[in-house]
Design a protein around this motif. Structure first.
Motif, PDB file in Angstrom:
ATOM      1  N   GLY A  89     -63.158   4.042  75.564  1.00  0.00           N
ATOM      2  CA  GLY A  89     -64.329   3.221  75.868  1.00  0.00           C
ATOM      3  C   GLY A  89     -65.550   4.089  76.122  1.00  0.00           C
ATOM      4  N   PHE A  90     -65.367   5.136  76.910  1.00  0.00           N
ATOM      5  CA  PHE A  90     -66.494   6.020  77.222  1.00  0.00           C
ATOM      6  C   PHE A  90     -66.919   6.857  76.015  1.00  0.00           C
ATOM      7  CE2 PHE A  90     -65.745   5.004  81.678  1.00  0.00           C
ATOM      8  CZ  PHE A  90     -67.050   4.971  82.149  1.00  0.00           C
ATOM      9  N   SER A  91     -65.995   7.085  75.068  1.00  0.00           N
ATOM     10  CA  SER A  91     -66.363   7.783  73.830  1.00  0.00           C
ATOM     11  C   SER A  91     -67.527   7.070  73.143  1.00  0.00           C
ATOM     12  CB  SER A  91     -65.192   7.796  72.843  1.00  0.00           C
ATOM     13  OG  SER A  91     -64.445   8.971  72.998  1.00  0.00           O
ATOM     14  N   TRP A  92     -67.498   5.750  73.199  1.00  0.00           N
ATOM     15  CA  TRP A  92     -68.559   4.978  72.539  1.00  0.00           C
ATOM     16  C   TRP A  92     -69.865   5.064  73.306  1.00  0.00           C
ATOM     17  CZ3 TRP A  92     -68.635   3.108  67.694  1.00  0.00           C
ATOM     18  CH2 TRP A  92     -67.416   3.079  67.024  1.00  0.00           C
ATOM     19  N   LEU A  93     -69.784   5.189  74.642  1.00  0.00           N
ATOM     20  CA  LEU A  93     -70.998   5.468  75.411  1.00  0.00           C
ATOM     21  C   LEU A  93     -71.558   6.825  74.962  1.00  0.00           C
ATOM     22  CD1 LEU A  93     -73.064   5.297  77.782  1.00  0.00           C
ATOM     23  CD2 LEU A  93     -71.283   6.249  79.257  1.00  0.00           C
ATOM     24  N   GLY A  94     -70.648   7.807  74.851  1.00  0.00           N
ATOM     25  CA  GLY A  94     -71.060   9.143  74.393  1.00  0.00           C
ATOM     26  C   GLY A  94     -71.677   9.080  73.004  1.00  0.00           C
ATOM     27  N   ALA A  95     -71.079   8.258  72.129  1.00  0.00           N
ATOM     28  CA  ALA A  95     -71.597   8.134  70.761  1.00  0.00           C
ATOM     29  C   ALA A  95     -73.005   7.543  70.769  1.00  0.00           C
ATOM     30  CB  ALA A  95     -70.664   7.273  69.924  1.00  0.00           C
ATOM     31  N   ALA A  96     -73.212   6.550  71.645  1.00  0.00           N
ATOM     32  CA  ALA A  96     -74.538   5.922  71.720  1.00  0.00           C
ATOM     33  C   ALA A  96     -75.577   6.934  72.184  1.00  0.00           C
ATOM     34  CB  ALA A  96     -74.502   4.724  72.672  1.00  0.00           C
ATOM     35  N   ILE A  97     -75.210   7.742  73.182  1.00  0.00           N
ATOM     36  CA  ILE A  97     -76.146   8.764  73.663  1.00  0.00           C
ATOM     37  C   ILE A  97     -76.471   9.747  72.532  1.00  0.00           C
ATOM     38  CG2 ILE A  97     -76.402  10.736  75.232  1.00  0.00           C
ATOM     39  CD1 ILE A  97     -74.770   9.180  77.287  1.00  0.00           C
ATOM     40  N   ALA A  98     -75.426  10.205  71.826  1.00  0.00           N
ATOM     41  CA  ALA A  98     -75.642  11.176  70.748  1.00  0.00           C
ATOM     42  C   ALA A  98     -76.512  10.585  69.643  1.00  0.00           C
ATOM     43  CB  ALA A  98     -74.305  11.639  70.172  1.00  0.00           C
ATOM     44  N   ALA A  99     -76.250   9.307  69.296  1.00  0.00           N
ATOM     45  CA  ALA A  99     -77.007   8.686  68.208  1.00  0.00           C
ATOM     46  C   ALA A  99     -78.455   8.470  68.597  1.00  0.00           C
ATOM     47  CB  ALA A  99     -76.359   7.358  67.811  1.00  0.00           C
ATOM     48  N   LYS A 100     -78.697   8.313  69.908  1.00  0.00           N
ATOM     49  CA  LYS A 100     -80.060   8.101  70.373  1.00  0.00           C
ATOM     50  C   LYS A 100     -80.797   9.446  70.481  1.00  0.00           C
ATOM     51  CE  LYS A 100     -83.630   6.124  72.244  1.00  0.00           C
ATOM     52  NZ  LYS A 100     -84.481   5.278  71.420  1.00  0.00           N
ATOM     53  N   VAL A 101     -80.139  10.438  71.061  1.00  0.00           N
ATOM     54  CA  VAL A 101     -80.821  11.683  71.408  1.00  0.00           C
ATOM     55  C   VAL A 101     -80.766  12.723  70.280  1.00  0.00           C
ATOM     56  CG1 VAL A 101     -80.963  13.554  73.073  1.00  0.00           C
ATOM     57  CG2 VAL A 101     -80.368  11.266  73.837  1.00  0.00           C
ATOM     58  N   ARG A 102     -79.606  12.880  69.674  1.00  0.00           N
ATOM     59  CA  ARG A 102     -79.417  13.731  68.494  1.00  0.00           C
ATOM     60  C   ARG A 102     -79.593  15.229  68.717  1.00  0.00           C
ATOM     61  NH1 ARG A 102     -80.980   9.792  63.408  1.00  0.00           N
ATOM     62  NH2 ARG A 102     -80.078   7.969  64.389  1.00  0.00           N
ATOM     63  N   GLN A 103     -79.857  15.652  69.938  1.00  0.00           N
ATOM     64  CA  GLN A 103     -79.991  17.086  70.225  1.00  0.00           C
ATOM     65  C   GLN A 103     -78.822  17.530  71.103  1.00  0.00           C
ATOM     66  OE1 GLN A 103     -82.620  18.955  69.164  1.00  0.00           O
ATOM     67  NE2 GLN A 103     -83.534  17.177  68.164  1.00  0.00           N
ATOM     68  N   PRO A 104     -77.989  18.473  70.620  1.00  0.00           N
ATOM     69  CA  PRO A 104     -76.816  18.883  71.393  1.00  0.00           C
ATOM     70  C   PRO A 104     -77.125  19.253  72.847  1.00  0.00           C
ATOM     71  CG  PRO A 104     -76.756  19.874  69.226  1.00  0.00           C
ATOM     72  CD  PRO A 104     -78.073  19.160  69.326  1.00  0.00           C
ATOM     73  N   ASP A 105     -78.202  19.988  73.092  1.00  0.00           N
ATOM     74  CA  ASP A 105     -78.503  20.410  74.462  1.00  0.00           C
ATOM     75  C   ASP A 105     -78.782  19.216  75.363  1.00  0.00           C
ATOM     76  OD1 ASP A 105     -78.314  22.818  73.347  1.00  0.00           O
ATOM     77  OD2 ASP A 105     -80.453  23.329  73.439  1.00  0.00           O
ATOM     78  N   MET A 106     -79.644  18.310  74.867  1.00  0.00           N
ATOM     79  CA  MET A 106     -79.990  17.129  75.638  1.00  0.00           C
ATOM     80  C   MET A 106     -78.756  16.267  75.895  1.00  0.00           C
ATOM     81  SD  MET A 106     -82.959  16.586  76.770  1.00  0.00           S
ATOM     82  CE  MET A 106     -83.303  14.818  76.815  1.00  0.00           C
ATOM     83  N   VAL A 107     -77.921  16.131  74.866  1.00  0.00           N
ATOM     84  CA  VAL A 107     -76.717  15.312  74.991  1.00  0.00           C
ATOM     85  C   VAL A 107     -75.812  15.875  76.082  1.00  0.00           C
ATOM     86  CG1 VAL A 107     -74.574  14.700  73.826  1.00  0.00           C
ATOM     87  CG2 VAL A 107     -76.754  14.339  72.679  1.00  0.00           C
ATOM     88  N   GLY A 108     -75.673  17.199  76.108  1.00  0.00           N
ATOM     89  CA  GLY A 108     -74.853  17.846  77.120  1.00  0.00           C
ATOM     90  C   GLY A 108     -75.354  17.522  78.523  1.00  0.00           C
ATOM     91  N   MET A 109     -76.674  17.573  78.691  1.00  0.00           N
ATOM     92  CA  MET A 109     -77.264  17.308  80.004  1.00  0.00           C
ATOM     93  C   MET A 109     -77.069  15.851  80.408  1.00  0.00           C
ATOM     94  SD  MET A 109     -80.836  19.320  80.364  1.00  0.00           S
ATOM     95  CE  MET A 109     -81.669  17.801  80.808  1.00  0.00           C
ATOM     96  N   LEU A 110     -77.344  14.944  79.457  1.00  0.00           N
ATOM     97  CA  LEU A 110     -77.221  13.513  79.764  1.00  0.00           C
ATOM     98  C   LEU A 110     -75.788  13.143  80.130  1.00  0.00           C
ATOM     99  CD1 LEU A 110     -79.594  11.946  77.088  1.00  0.00           C
ATOM    100  CD2 LEU A 110     -79.909  11.987  79.566  1.00  0.00           C
ATOM    101  N   SER A 111     -74.810  13.804  79.495  1.00  0.00           N
ATOM    102  CA  SER A 111     -73.410  13.492  79.791  1.00  0.00           C
ATOM    103  C   SER A 111     -73.107  13.797  81.246  1.00  0.00           C
ATOM    104  CB  SER A 111     -72.480  14.312  78.896  1.00  0.00           C
ATOM    105  OG  SER A 111     -72.828  14.142  77.549  1.00  0.00           O
ATOM    106  N   MET A 112     -73.694  14.882  81.751  1.00  0.00           N
ATOM    107  CA  MET A 112     -73.490  15.248  83.152  1.00  0.00           C
ATOM    108  C   MET A 112     -73.989  14.131  84.067  1.00  0.00           C
ATOM    109  SD  MET A 112     -72.024  18.099  83.469  1.00  0.00           S
ATOM    110  CE  MET A 112     -71.121  18.467  81.978  1.00  0.00           C
ATOM    111  N   PHE A 113     -75.073  13.476  83.650  1.00  0.00           N
ATOM    112  CA  PHE A 113     -75.671  12.450  84.493  1.00  0.00           C
ATOM    113  C   PHE A 113     -74.736  11.279  84.758  1.00  0.00           C
ATOM    114  CE2 PHE A 113     -79.933  14.262  83.561  1.00  0.00           C
ATOM    115  CZ  PHE A 113     -80.335  14.379  84.887  1.00  0.00           C
ATOM    116  N   TRP A 114     -73.983  10.878  83.725  1.00  0.00           N
ATOM    117  CA  TRP A 114     -73.073   9.760  84.010  1.00  0.00           C
ATOM    118  C   TRP A 114     -71.719  10.248  84.500  1.00  0.00           C
ATOM    119  CZ3 TRP A 114     -68.543   9.520  81.317  1.00  0.00           C
ATOM    120  CH2 TRP A 114     -68.488  10.057  80.034  1.00  0.00           C
ATOM    121  N   LEU A 115     -71.289  11.410  84.001  1.00  0.00           N
ATOM    122  CA  LEU A 115     -69.922  11.841  84.310  1.00  0.00           C
ATOM    123  C   LEU A 115     -69.766  12.261  85.777  1.00  0.00           C
ATOM    124  CD1 LEU A 115     -67.103  12.267  83.203  1.00  0.00           C
ATOM    125  CD2 LEU A 115     -67.756  14.550  82.491  1.00  0.00           C
ATOM    126  N   PHE A 116     -70.696  13.074  86.287  1.00  0.00           N
ATOM    127  CA  PHE A 116     -70.493  13.622  87.630  1.00  0.00           C
ATOM    128  C   PHE A 116     -70.525  12.585  88.758  1.00  0.00           C
ATOM    129  CE2 PHE A 116     -70.187  17.810  86.022  1.00  0.00           C
ATOM    130  CZ  PHE A 116     -69.491  18.492  87.016  1.00  0.00           C
TER     131      PHE A 116
END
Lengths: 323, 274
Positions: free
Chosen positions: B173-200
């Motif tokens: 389920g969360f993979s699809w949240l991750g996919a949405a973030i990646a499809a929106k942001v498209r920059q690996p660095d930004m995606v890495g940072m945003l993932s921390m925001f929901w995961l931690f």
């Protein structure tokens, strides 16, 4: 099928694209017949990639229309995607996969039946000499090997329309000439090709028709010869013995900014509308002024001369600034 | 290359595929992308290693450093409490990798090639989420085995299988949240940072590491019903053979909510053409 014997494979009519307030492509139109190579020539940021991306369904078309094989890119993108192969700047391969796996991947996605797919992949590997590195991951390839795989990946489906976006940028001369051969052999097999390039020599050698494009607009259009002819002047290329004579010559002839001089190479390029008579005059003036000439020739303008005359800046200069 | 080889007239063009053919091809494309992503997974063992090492890191850190403080007071074996939470968190790490992987595709430019191909565009995401779920299974089994070496005991094999399936499901389920973030942001660095925001925040303010009763009262309702907590509680009950109450149902509800929201959203964002 709609592409056969019924005129152009690729058409673009008054294409327009705006990013925010920037008009990336203003009004681009062209047709490409089967077996024809259309060269999009221009510096970085001229709108070449944007034009290609619109026709290959990667970007929305803001104005005008485009067709491939008679199908409208805007209304039938699914059909258009079956007819095109794209290679170059934007369409990469998977770096973790080998060449063979990449071709298998794209072949499957094109829905080519298994046996046919295997046969074609082996043939492509052999034909384009990928054998030496076909089973190594693409991340380990040299620039030339990578570009070759890029182009070959666009050919798995044997599409009637192929788009090559600066396929030779950054390649060494040998890889470049290999790619040129590839492009020629595709064209001779009836494929319609759109090729974008910053290299005048490349457009000159490969393209049947050239669109010189600058800041989103077509500034000239025609065959390489016609473009050169349109200048309606030859170029007198004079080589002098002394470096200081380059400036002396400039003063003697009262030449305007259109003349290009190269002090290091001790060379002066003078556009001469009058041809031979005018050239003799100029040479005599130089001789009378005490300039010793080591060599001279009256030649046809190169595409570089054409671009300089059309846009006021040299393609090669722009390239150095932007890359 | 002979003329015949490139003669486009021999080629079958599908102009109007119809629903059945469309669906079959969507399935084919998903399988193809899955095949591709599985090859990538085997070529990047560090992705799996990273997920497992993080899991083991949490196991060791919390069990030996905080285990005494948290477990002794409550009067139970902390490792039996901790491992289920770590399994869920390991599964969510996999979701973060979906995000990173898709962003890398955008970065390498292979997505542009995909978009120029006659394929089902959502297959690019679906295939990857499935590949990541498969890798997650391997990761969770490894973490469970290491937990067993540290002294963890599953009460039953069946319970262990269902528990791991639930953790994988939540990760999916969360993979699809991750996919949405990646499809929106498209920059690996930004995606890495945003993932921390929901995961931690989700990870720390959950029952993965400590019982909800040990937290301040105002925080308890939030913690009790957030996805990592319900999944941790469900997995914990199943592997320890204790009643789970509403926890399995709530886990399934959360998975459904994530899929309903983020599947269409990520497909739409992915397809979005400027």
């Amino acid at each position: 099928m709609a592409t056969r014997g019924s005129g152009p494979v690729i058409t673009a009519q008054n294409l327009r694209k705006t990013f925010g307030s920037v008009q990336a492509v203003k009004d681009v139109s062209f047709d490409v017949e089967p077996g024809q190579v259309l060269g999009l020539l221009g510096p970085n940021g001229a709108g070449k990639t944007t034009t290609i991306n619109m026709i290959t369904t990667l970007l929305q078309i803001d104005g005008g229309e485009a067709t491939v094989g008679g199908f409208d890119v805007r209304t039938q993108p699914e059909v258009v995607r079956q007819l095109i192969g794209l290679a170059g700047q934007s369409a990469a391969v998977d770096e973790k996969l080998t060449a063979r796996e990449n071709l298998e991947l794209f072949g499957r996605l094109y829905k080519i039946p298994r046996n046919e797919r295997r046969r074609r992949i082996e043939k492509l590997i052999e034909r384009f000499d990928l054998g030496a590195f076909a089973d190594r991951p693409a991340s380990s390839y040299s620039g030339g090997e990578r570009r070759r795989l890029d182009v070959v990946a666009a050919l798995v489906a044997e599409p009637p329309a192929v788009f090559l976006d600066e396929p030779t940028t950054g390649l060494d001369p040998r890889s470049r000439s290999e790619l040129w051969n590839t492009v020629r052999s595709l064209a001779s097999n009836g494929v319609a090709i759109v090729l974008s390039t910053q290299y005048l020599e490349e457009a000159d050698r490969l393209a049947d028709e050239i669109l010189v494009i600058d800041r989103g607009e077509i500034v000239a259009q025609g065959t390489p010869d016609a473009l050169k002819h349109d200048l309606e002047r030859d170029v007198l290329e004079v080589h002098v013995v002394d470096r200081t004579d380059v400036d002396t010559a400039r003063e003697l002839l009262g030449l305007d900014a259109n003349v290009t001089t190269d002090v290091e190479a001790r060379r002066i390029d003078i556009p001469v509308p009058g041809g031979a008579d005018r050239s003799l005059d100029l040479l005599r003036q130089l001789q009378d002024g005490g300039v010793s000439i080591s060599n001279f020739q009256l030649r046809q303008p190169t595409l570089d001369d054409v671009f300089l005359a059309l846009t006021g800046s040299s393609v090669t200069e722009t390239e150095e600034v932007t890359t | 290359m002979t003329t015949k080889d490139l003669d486009a007239s021999t080629r079958a063009i599908v102009i109007d595929p119809g629903v059945t053919l469309k669906l079959r091809r969507a399935g084919q494309d998903t399988g193809t992308v899955l095949w591709r992503d599985m090859i990538r997974t085997t070529r990047q063992p560090e992705m799996l290693a990273f997920a497992v090492v993080m899991g083991v890191f949490f196991l060791v850190l919390f069990n030996y450093v905080f285990g005494g403080a948290i477990g002794a007071g409550a009067g139970f074996d902390y490792l039996q409490y901790l491992l289920p939470g770590v399994l869920v968190i390991t599964a969510l790490q996999g979701a973060q990798q979906t995000s990173m992987g898709l962003a890398a595709d955008f970065n390498e430019g292979v997505n542009d090639r995909f978009r120029s191909l006659p394929m089902n565009q959502s297959a690019v995401i679906t295939g990857r989420t499935i590949a990541d779920a498969l890798r997650n299974i391997a990761g969770l089994v490894l973490v469970a085995l290491i937990g067993m070496l540290m002294g963890f005991r599953f009460s039953s094999f069946g319970g262990a299988v269902v528990a791991i399936a639930l953790a994988i499901g939540m990760g999916y389920g969360f993979s699809w949240l991750g996919a949405a973030i990646a499809a929106k942001v498209r920059q690996p660095d930004m995606v890495g940072m945003l993932s921390m925001f929901w995961l931690f925040p989700l990870m720390l303010a959950s029952t993965a590491f400590a019982p909800v009763e040990s937290m301040p009262g105002w925080l308890q309702p939030l913690v009790r019903y957030q996805p990592i907590s319900v999944a941790s509680d469900a997995v914990r009950g199943l592997v320890n053979g204790i009643p789970v109450g509403d926890r399995i149902t709530l886990t399934l509800v959360w998975i459904a909510v994530l899929l309903v929201v983020f599947v269409p959203m990520s497909v739409r964002l992915y397809r979005k053409v400027s």
